[in-house]
Scaffold this motif. Structure first.
Motif, PDB file in Angstrom:
ATOM      1  N   ARG A  23     -31.089  -1.586 -11.766  1.00 11.82           N
ATOM      2  CA  ARG A  23     -30.542  -2.917 -12.077  1.00 11.82           C
ATOM      3  C   ARG A  23     -29.054  -2.939 -11.702  1.00 11.82           C
ATOM      4  O   ARG A  23     -28.195  -3.065 -12.575  1.00 11.82           O
ATOM      5  CB  ARG A  23     -30.696  -3.212 -13.586  1.00 11.82           C
ATOM      6  CG  ARG A  23     -32.130  -3.484 -14.039  1.00 11.82           C
ATOM      7  CD  ARG A  23     -32.625  -4.840 -13.507  1.00 11.82           C
ATOM      8  NE  ARG A  23     -34.015  -5.087 -13.854  1.00 11.82           N
ATOM      9  CZ  ARG A  23     -35.063  -4.643 -13.154  1.00 11.82           C
ATOM     10  NH1 ARG A  23     -34.889  -3.914 -12.062  1.00 11.82           N
ATOM     11  NH2 ARG A  23     -36.281  -4.927 -13.537  1.00 11.82           N
ATOM     12  N   CYS A  24     -28.776  -2.810 -10.410  1.00 12.31           N
ATOM     13  CA  CYS A  24     -27.367  -2.762  -9.985  1.00 12.31           C
ATOM     14  C   CYS A  24     -26.668  -4.051 -10.408  1.00 12.31           C
ATOM     15  O   CYS A  24     -27.197  -5.146 -10.221  1.00 12.31           O
ATOM     16  CB  CYS A  24     -27.279  -2.574  -8.480  1.00 12.31           C
ATOM     17  SG  CYS A  24     -28.047  -1.041  -7.952  1.00 12.31           S
ATOM     18  N   ASP A 123     -20.405   9.877  -8.801  1.00  9.63           N
ATOM     19  CA  ASP A 123     -20.153  10.240 -10.197  1.00  9.63           C
ATOM     20  C   ASP A 123     -21.334   9.794 -11.061  1.00  9.63           C
ATOM     21  O   ASP A 123     -21.727   8.620 -11.050  1.00  9.63           O
ATOM     22  CB  ASP A 123     -18.859   9.539 -10.648  1.00  9.63           C
ATOM     23  CG  ASP A 123     -18.553   9.819 -12.095  1.00  9.63           C
ATOM     24  OD1 ASP A 123     -17.893  10.844 -12.340  1.00  9.63           O
ATOM     25  OD2 ASP A 123     -18.992   9.037 -12.972  1.00  9.63           O
ATOM     26  N   GLU A 124     -21.868  10.759 -11.822  1.00 12.98           N
ATOM     27  CA  GLU A 124     -23.084  10.502 -12.606  1.00 12.98           C
ATOM     28  C   GLU A 124     -22.908   9.336 -13.586  1.00 12.98           C
ATOM     29  O   GLU A 124     -23.778   8.471 -13.718  1.00 12.98           O
ATOM     30  CB  GLU A 124     -23.420  11.788 -13.374  1.00 12.98           C
ATOM     31  CG  GLU A 124     -24.785  11.796 -13.934  1.00 12.98           C
ATOM     32  CD  GLU A 124     -25.229  13.200 -14.367  1.00 12.98           C
ATOM     33  OE1 GLU A 124     -24.618  14.203 -13.939  1.00 12.98           O
ATOM     34  OE2 GLU A 124     -26.188  13.269 -15.142  1.00 12.98           O
ATOM     35  N   THR A 125     -21.761   9.297 -14.262  1.00 13.71           N
ATOM     36  CA  THR A 125     -21.546   8.264 -15.282  1.00 13.71           C
ATOM     37  C   THR A 125     -21.371   6.892 -14.638  1.00 13.71           C
ATOM     38  O   THR A 125     -21.940   5.895 -15.087  1.00 13.71           O
ATOM     39  CB  THR A 125     -20.287   8.611 -16.117  1.00 13.71           C
ATOM     40  OG1 THR A 125     -20.420   9.962 -16.529  1.00 13.71           O
ATOM     41  CG2 THR A 125     -20.147   7.716 -17.317  1.00 13.71           C
ATOM     42  N   LEU A 126     -20.578   6.855 -13.578  1.00 13.23           N
ATOM     43  CA  LEU A 126     -20.365   5.566 -12.909  1.00 13.23           C
ATOM     44  C   LEU A 126     -21.668   5.074 -12.268  1.00 13.23           C
ATOM     45  O   LEU A 126     -21.959   3.876 -12.264  1.00 13.23           O
ATOM     46  CB  LEU A 126     -19.248   5.690 -11.859  1.00 13.23           C
ATOM     47  CG  LEU A 126     -18.823   4.382 -11.198  1.00 13.23           C
ATOM     48  CD1 LEU A 126     -18.354   3.351 -12.222  1.00 13.23           C
ATOM     49  CD2 LEU A 126     -17.719   4.617 -10.159  1.00 13.23           C
ATOM     50  N   GLY A 133     -28.274   2.083 -15.676  1.00 11.48           N
ATOM     51  CA  GLY A 133     -28.992   3.164 -16.368  1.00 11.48           C
ATOM     52  C   GLY A 133     -29.646   4.185 -15.456  1.00 11.48           C
ATOM     53  O   GLY A 133     -30.368   5.066 -15.925  1.00 11.48           O
ATOM     54  N   GLY A 134     -29.419   4.100 -14.148  1.00 11.70           N
ATOM     55  CA  GLY A 134     -30.080   5.027 -13.219  1.00 11.70           C
ATOM     56  C   GLY A 134     -29.531   6.447 -13.287  1.00 11.70           C
ATOM     57  O   GLY A 134     -28.388   6.669 -13.676  1.00 11.70           O
ATOM     58  N   ASP A 135     -30.377   7.389 -12.861  1.00 11.75           N
ATOM     59  CA  ASP A 135     -30.010   8.812 -12.841  1.00 11.75           C
ATOM     60  C   ASP A 135     -29.694   9.200 -11.392  1.00 11.75           C
ATOM     61  O   ASP A 135     -30.547   9.059 -10.507  1.00 11.75           O
ATOM     62  CB  ASP A 135     -31.206   9.622 -13.383  1.00 11.75           C
ATOM     63  CG  ASP A 135     -30.913  11.118 -13.388  1.00 11.75           C
ATOM     64  OD1 ASP A 135     -29.762  11.513 -13.096  1.00 11.75           O
ATOM     65  OD2 ASP A 135     -31.859  11.884 -13.680  1.00 11.75           O
ATOM     66  N   ILE A 136     -28.502   9.712 -11.175  1.00  9.58           N
ATOM     67  CA  ILE A 136     -28.084  10.017  -9.796  1.00  9.58           C
ATOM     68  C   ILE A 136     -28.771  11.271  -9.230  1.00  9.58           C
ATOM     69  O   ILE A 136     -28.875  11.441  -8.017  1.00  9.58           O
ATOM     70  CB  ILE A 136     -26.533  10.174  -9.728  1.00  9.58           C
ATOM     71  CG1 ILE A 136     -26.047  10.059  -8.275  1.00  9.58           C
ATOM     72  CG2 ILE A 136     -26.089  11.498 -10.347  1.00  9.58           C
ATOM     73  CD1 ILE A 136     -24.542  10.020  -8.138  1.00  9.58           C
ATOM     74  N   LYS A 137     -29.261  12.145 -10.130  1.00 10.79           N
ATOM     75  CA  LYS A 137     -29.720  13.465  -9.665  1.00 10.79           C
ATOM     76  C   LYS A 137     -30.846  13.390  -8.611  1.00 10.79           C
ATOM     77  O   LYS A 137     -30.744  14.044  -7.576  1.00 10.79           O
ATOM     78  CB  LYS A 137     -30.134  14.333 -10.870  1.00 10.79           C
ATOM     79  CG  LYS A 137     -28.920  14.763 -11.710  1.00 10.79           C
ATOM     80  CD  LYS A 137     -29.227  15.867 -12.665  1.00 10.79           C
ATOM     81  CE  LYS A 137     -29.859  15.446 -13.965  1.00 10.79           C
ATOM     82  NZ  LYS A 137     -29.148  14.453 -14.791  1.00 10.79           N
ATOM     83  N   PRO A 138     -31.913  12.611  -8.871  1.00  4.57           N
ATOM     84  CA  PRO A 138     -32.950  12.563  -7.828  1.00  4.57           C
ATOM     85  C   PRO A 138     -32.443  11.993  -6.507  1.00  4.57           C
ATOM     86  O   PRO A 138     -32.960  12.348  -5.435  1.00  4.57           O
ATOM     87  CB  PRO A 138     -34.030  11.662  -8.438  1.00  4.57           C
ATOM     88  CG  PRO A 138     -33.432  11.006  -9.623  1.00  4.57           C
ATOM     89  CD  PRO A 138     -32.295  11.855 -10.076  1.00  4.57           C
ATOM     90  N   LYS A 161     -13.586  -3.191  -5.928  1.00  2.00           N
ATOM     91  CA  LYS A 161     -12.307  -2.941  -6.605  1.00  2.00           C
ATOM     92  C   LYS A 161     -12.565  -2.559  -8.054  1.00  2.00           C
ATOM     93  O   LYS A 161     -13.459  -3.104  -8.704  1.00  2.00           O
ATOM     94  CB  LYS A 161     -11.442  -4.201  -6.571  1.00  2.00           C
ATOM     95  CG  LYS A 161     -10.817  -4.442  -5.233  1.00  2.00           C
ATOM     96  CD  LYS A 161      -9.296  -4.687  -5.364  1.00  2.00           C
ATOM     97  CE  LYS A 161      -8.564  -4.327  -4.095  1.00  2.00           C
ATOM     98  NZ  LYS A 161      -8.601  -5.348  -3.054  1.00  2.00           N
ATOM     99  N   ASN A 162     -11.822  -1.600  -8.546  1.00  2.00           N
ATOM    100  CA  ASN A 162     -11.896  -1.123  -9.931  1.00  2.00           C
ATOM    101  C   ASN A 162     -13.185  -0.366 -10.256  1.00  2.00           C
ATOM    102  O   ASN A 162     -13.458  -0.094 -11.414  1.00  2.00           O
ATOM    103  CB  ASN A 162     -11.739  -2.257 -10.949  1.00  2.00           C
ATOM    104  CG  ASN A 162     -10.472  -3.028 -10.716  1.00  2.00           C
ATOM    105  OD1 ASN A 162      -9.462  -2.434 -10.337  1.00  2.00           O
ATOM    106  ND2 ASN A 162     -10.515  -4.343 -10.895  1.00  2.00           N
ATOM    107  N   TYR A 163     -13.998  -0.072  -9.262  1.00  2.00           N
ATOM    108  CA  TYR A 163     -15.189   0.757  -9.499  1.00  2.00           C
ATOM    109  C   TYR A 163     -15.109   2.028  -8.665  1.00  2.00           C
ATOM    110  O   TYR A 163     -14.787   3.093  -9.174  1.00  2.00           O
ATOM    111  CB  TYR A 163     -16.475  -0.019  -9.170  1.00  2.00           C
ATOM    112  CG  TYR A 163     -16.860  -0.999 -10.254  1.00  2.00           C
ATOM    113  CD1 TYR A 163     -17.700  -0.622 -11.293  1.00  2.00           C
ATOM    114  CD2 TYR A 163     -16.359  -2.292 -10.247  1.00  2.00           C
ATOM    115  CE1 TYR A 163     -18.041  -1.513 -12.294  1.00  2.00           C
ATOM    116  CE2 TYR A 163     -16.692  -3.186 -11.244  1.00  2.00           C
ATOM    117  CZ  TYR A 163     -17.536  -2.791 -12.265  1.00  2.00           C
ATOM    118  OH  TYR A 163     -17.864  -3.674 -13.261  1.00  2.00           O
TER     119      TYR A 163
END
Ligand code: SAM
Ligand code: SF4
Length: 325
Positions: A23-24, A123-126, A133-138, A161-163
């Motif tokens: 859900r970007c 960055d995992e958190t960003l 809520g997505g997981d960057i690892k996969p 900007k700001n991200y």
């Protein structure tokens, strides 16, 4: 096939679903999306029919996108069948990468030639914040796996900007570590994207140039469209800039788009085009359908009007997840 402005149109982008597993924020913000009824989505057979007829009109490259294409059942068979079409030279896919690793073997066997993975941050958190809520690892595992398997990969990074502007140099370093291209894309005022401020290509280049010397280079793929490419001296991959807002690329536009509900769009921005789904469901013959597609391609508008006309009645109100990017 040549349009009314003399441009050769040989690239079709197909959104095969409006659904997505992320859900970007700038595309499909949580709680604000409404999907179309399932029966309104083109069937896989209908998608293939349009792909086949456009290939007979000169389309050589097809990109499968969405929504998230890997959530649609039948994608592997669709890619295999499109790849087998006589005139098709390249089948590509744009994905968020979440389901890529688990489908990679089957996609490669089906004939997928290259993949664009959308990744706005390392960055995992960003990542979790931007994607709802997505997981960057996969996604990162999928990038590595593609490189191992020799599948050509591009990362698509929308600059906000700001991200993620502070990560631009991290992405540049990636192109020195892996043979992958990174493309920075300006945010377009489509759907929820209107609420974000883009980092312009010129701003990004200025920032990168403080640390790296950017050497201009060719894309290496003459069907690649709007990106302008560079490399660093030690770069294994290229760095591309797609600048729909600050440097219009319409003069060399070679593409048409098929939305998930079967609308053949002449231009990303405008509403103009043809509803092929209705025609197909009313039994149009291949002979007549090909004429409709031909006329639709011929009448492509000269350029988008994002800057002047984003509120006009003839601009398209569809979201990017319905169009496919
Ligand atoms: N779900 C897949 C993905 O994310 O790669 C494919 C569909 S997504 C709509 C295609 C691309 O459009 C993604 O790279 C996404 O970042 C980009 N996108 C979405 N909204 C945008 C906007 N307003 N401006 C620029 N790019 C946008
Ligand atoms: Fe889904 Fe792609 Fe839109 Fe993100 S950009 S919400 S991954 S369709």
């Amino acid at each position: 096939m040549i349009d009314q402005w003399g441009r050769s149109v040989d690239y079709l982008r197909i959104s095969i679903t409006d659904r997505c597993n992320l859900r970007c924020k700038y595309c499909m913000p949580k709680n604000s999306v409404r999907f179309m009824p399932k029966e309104d989505l083109l069937t896989i057979d209908e998608i293939f029919r349009v792909a086949k007829l456009t290939s007979e009109l000169g389309v050589k490259k097809i990109r499968i996108t969405g929504g998230e294409p890997l959530v649609r059942e039948g994608i592997i068979e669709l890619i295999r069948d499109i790849k087998a079409l006589e005139n098709i030279e390249e089948v590509c896919m744009t994905t968020n990468g979440i389901l890529l690793e688990e489908n990679l073997e089957r996609l490669i066997s089906a004939g997928l030639d290259r993949v664009n993975i959308s990744l706005d941050t390392l960055d995992e958190t960003l990542f979790r914040e931007i994607t709802g809520g997505g997981d960057i690892k996969p996604v990162l595992r999928a990038v590595e796996r593609c490189v191992e398997k020799g599948l050509k990969v591009k990362l698509n990074t929308v600059l906000m900007k700001n991200y993620n502007e502070k990560e631009i140099l991290e992405f540049i370093k990636l192109t020195e570590r892996y043979p992958i291209d990174v493309r920075f894309i300006e945010m377009m005022p489509i759907g929820a994207g209107k609420a974000f401020r883009s980092v312009t290509t010129d701003q990004a280049i200025a920032l990168i140039s403080e640390e790296f010397q950017l050497l201009h280079c060719e894309s290496g793929n003459n069907n690649d469209g709007p990106a302008c490419y560079y490399k660093t001296e030690k770069g294994l991959g290229k760095i591309g800039f797609i600048s729909p807002m600050s440097h219009s690329f319409c003069r060399s536009c070679n593409r048409i788009r098929l939305t998930a509900e079967g609308f053949l769009k002449q231009c990303l921005h405008w509403k103009k085009g043809k509803n092929l789904e209705t025609l197909m469901r009313h039994g149009i013959s291949d002979e007549d359908l090909i004429k409709v597609i031909e006329e639709c391609i011929y009448l492509k508008p000269y350029e988008h009007g994002f800057l002047e006309n984003s509120l006009s009645s003839s601009s398209d109100k569809r979201n990017m997840f319905q169009i496919g990017g």
